[in-house]
Design an enzyme around this catalytic site. Sequence first.
Site, PDB file in Angstrom:
ATOM      1  NE  ARG A 171      -2.303  -1.225   3.666  1.00 44.49           N
ATOM      2  CZ  ARG A 171      -2.211  -2.374   4.333  1.00 44.49           C
ATOM      3  NH1 ARG A 171      -2.651  -3.507   3.784  1.00 44.49           N
ATOM      4  NH2 ARG A 171      -1.670  -2.410   5.540  1.00 44.49           N
ATOM      5  NE  ARG A 172       4.540   0.766   4.181  1.00 47.69           N
ATOM      6  CZ  ARG A 172       5.353   0.303   5.127  1.00 47.69           C
ATOM      7  NH1 ARG A 172       6.620   0.044   4.828  1.00 47.69           N
ATOM      8  NH2 ARG A 172       4.899   0.078   6.353  1.00 47.69           N
TER       9      ARG A 172
ATOM     10  CB  CYS B  82      -0.889  20.903 -12.282  1.00 46.41           C
ATOM     11  SG  CYS B  82      -0.564  22.654 -12.564  1.00 46.41           S
TER      12      CYS B  82
ATOM     13  NE  ARG C 285       0.099  23.034  -8.097  1.00 40.20           N
ATOM     14  CZ  ARG C 285      -0.233  24.085  -8.832  1.00 40.20           C
ATOM     15  NH1 ARG C 285      -1.363  24.724  -8.591  1.00 40.20           N
ATOM     16  NH2 ARG C 285       0.541  24.501  -9.815  1.00 40.20           N
TER      17      ARG C 285
ATOM     18  CG  ASN D 135      -3.508  16.523 -16.890  1.00 37.58           C
ATOM     19  OD1 ASN D 135      -3.995  17.570 -16.470  1.00 37.58           O
ATOM     20  ND2 ASN D 135      -2.269  16.478 -17.344  1.00 37.58           N
TER      21      ASN D 135
ATOM     22  CG  HIS E 108      -9.306  26.164 -12.581  1.00 39.79           C
ATOM     23  ND1 HIS E 108      -8.433  25.490 -11.755  1.00 39.79           N
ATOM     24  CD2 HIS E 108      -8.578  26.544 -13.660  1.00 39.79           C
ATOM     25  CE1 HIS E 108      -7.231  25.472 -12.305  1.00 39.79           C
ATOM     26  NE2 HIS E 108      -7.292  26.108 -13.477  1.00 39.79           N
ATOM     27  CB  ILE E 109     -14.292  26.601 -16.562  1.00 41.94           C
ATOM     28  CG1 ILE E 109     -14.594  25.092 -16.546  1.00 41.94           C
ATOM     29  CG2 ILE E 109     -14.486  27.174 -17.959  1.00 41.94           C
ATOM     30  CD1 ILE E 109     -16.048  24.761 -16.850  1.00 41.94           C
ATOM     31  CE1 TYR E 110      -7.089  30.732 -15.229  1.00 40.77           C
ATOM     32  CE2 TYR E 110      -6.912  28.579 -16.271  1.00 40.77           C
ATOM     33  CZ  TYR E 110      -6.445  29.526 -15.373  1.00 40.77           C
ATOM     34  OH  TYR E 110      -5.335  29.259 -14.618  1.00 40.77           O
TER      35      TYR E 110
ATOM     36  CB  ALA F 175      -4.380  31.742 -17.495  1.00 34.27           C
TER      37      ALA F 175
END
Length: 282
Positions: free
Chosen positions: A137-138, A157, A183, A194, A224-226, A281
């Site tokens: 589990r590592r 990210c 994040r 991704n 998020h959506i810019y 951005a």
Amino acid sequence: MSYADKVFIDMCRDIIDNGTDTKGEKVRPVWEDGTPAYTIKKFGVVNRYNLAEEFPALTLRRTGIKSCTDELLWIWQKKSNNINELNSHIWDSWADETGSIGKAYGYQMSVKHQYKEGMFDQVDRVIYDLKNNPYSRRIMTNMYVYEDLHEMALYPCAYSMTFNVTKKAGEDKLTLNGILNQRSNDVLAANNWNVCQYSVLLHMLAQVCDMQVGELVHVIADAHIYDRHVPMIEELIGREPLKAPKFWLNPEVKDFYEFTPEDVKLIDYETHEQIKGIPVAI
């Protein structure tokens, strides 16, 4: 309908309809013209993809599977932080005059650490454990190294993968699953990119470790959506989803370090037209 399209449409609709607008708040990113890049955001988005059933490439628009695989291998296989070893230009805005993005991404994967079995970098340790300690589990990686953040052009990210092996009743082979932690995720520019990258990674690691592929769980702290992307997203999620493509990985490759983008294909991949001119951005 492609399952990935449904997940994407539902996520975008939820962000736009129920998210938090950062307009007027103090934000770090800016547009090329210097104005603040505000977002509509949702906290704690979790999406699950069963890779044994379907490869999660959007059909609402095309995801460049070879380009996203190339970036994945740049980080995980070449363990590079120099854009001169990358075949796309997505990192150009963050590179210095030598092409370096600092101690980020591939650099962190190249650092060797001491274990009781010897010295391993993070990628080699994952492969070692999957082959020798599959029920551990590592089995995980982490690129968010605090002592090096000040030398990174951009904080990671997609910063962590956690691998978990299960076994289905009646199956001879073990099943490889993974959790991708992010994040922050720019939903229009990077979400499916991704998802496809780390789906490819799970397929590759499963193949070289003689396992079958299972689930990818994508955990996003700030999805998020810019503000300038909202009209593009509305157009995108208004399209009719098509049938999901079939995934092909060269079965002859048994060494992770021998994979190339040419060993990955999406078969019968039909999509709507690309969204062009997406502002980024920085």
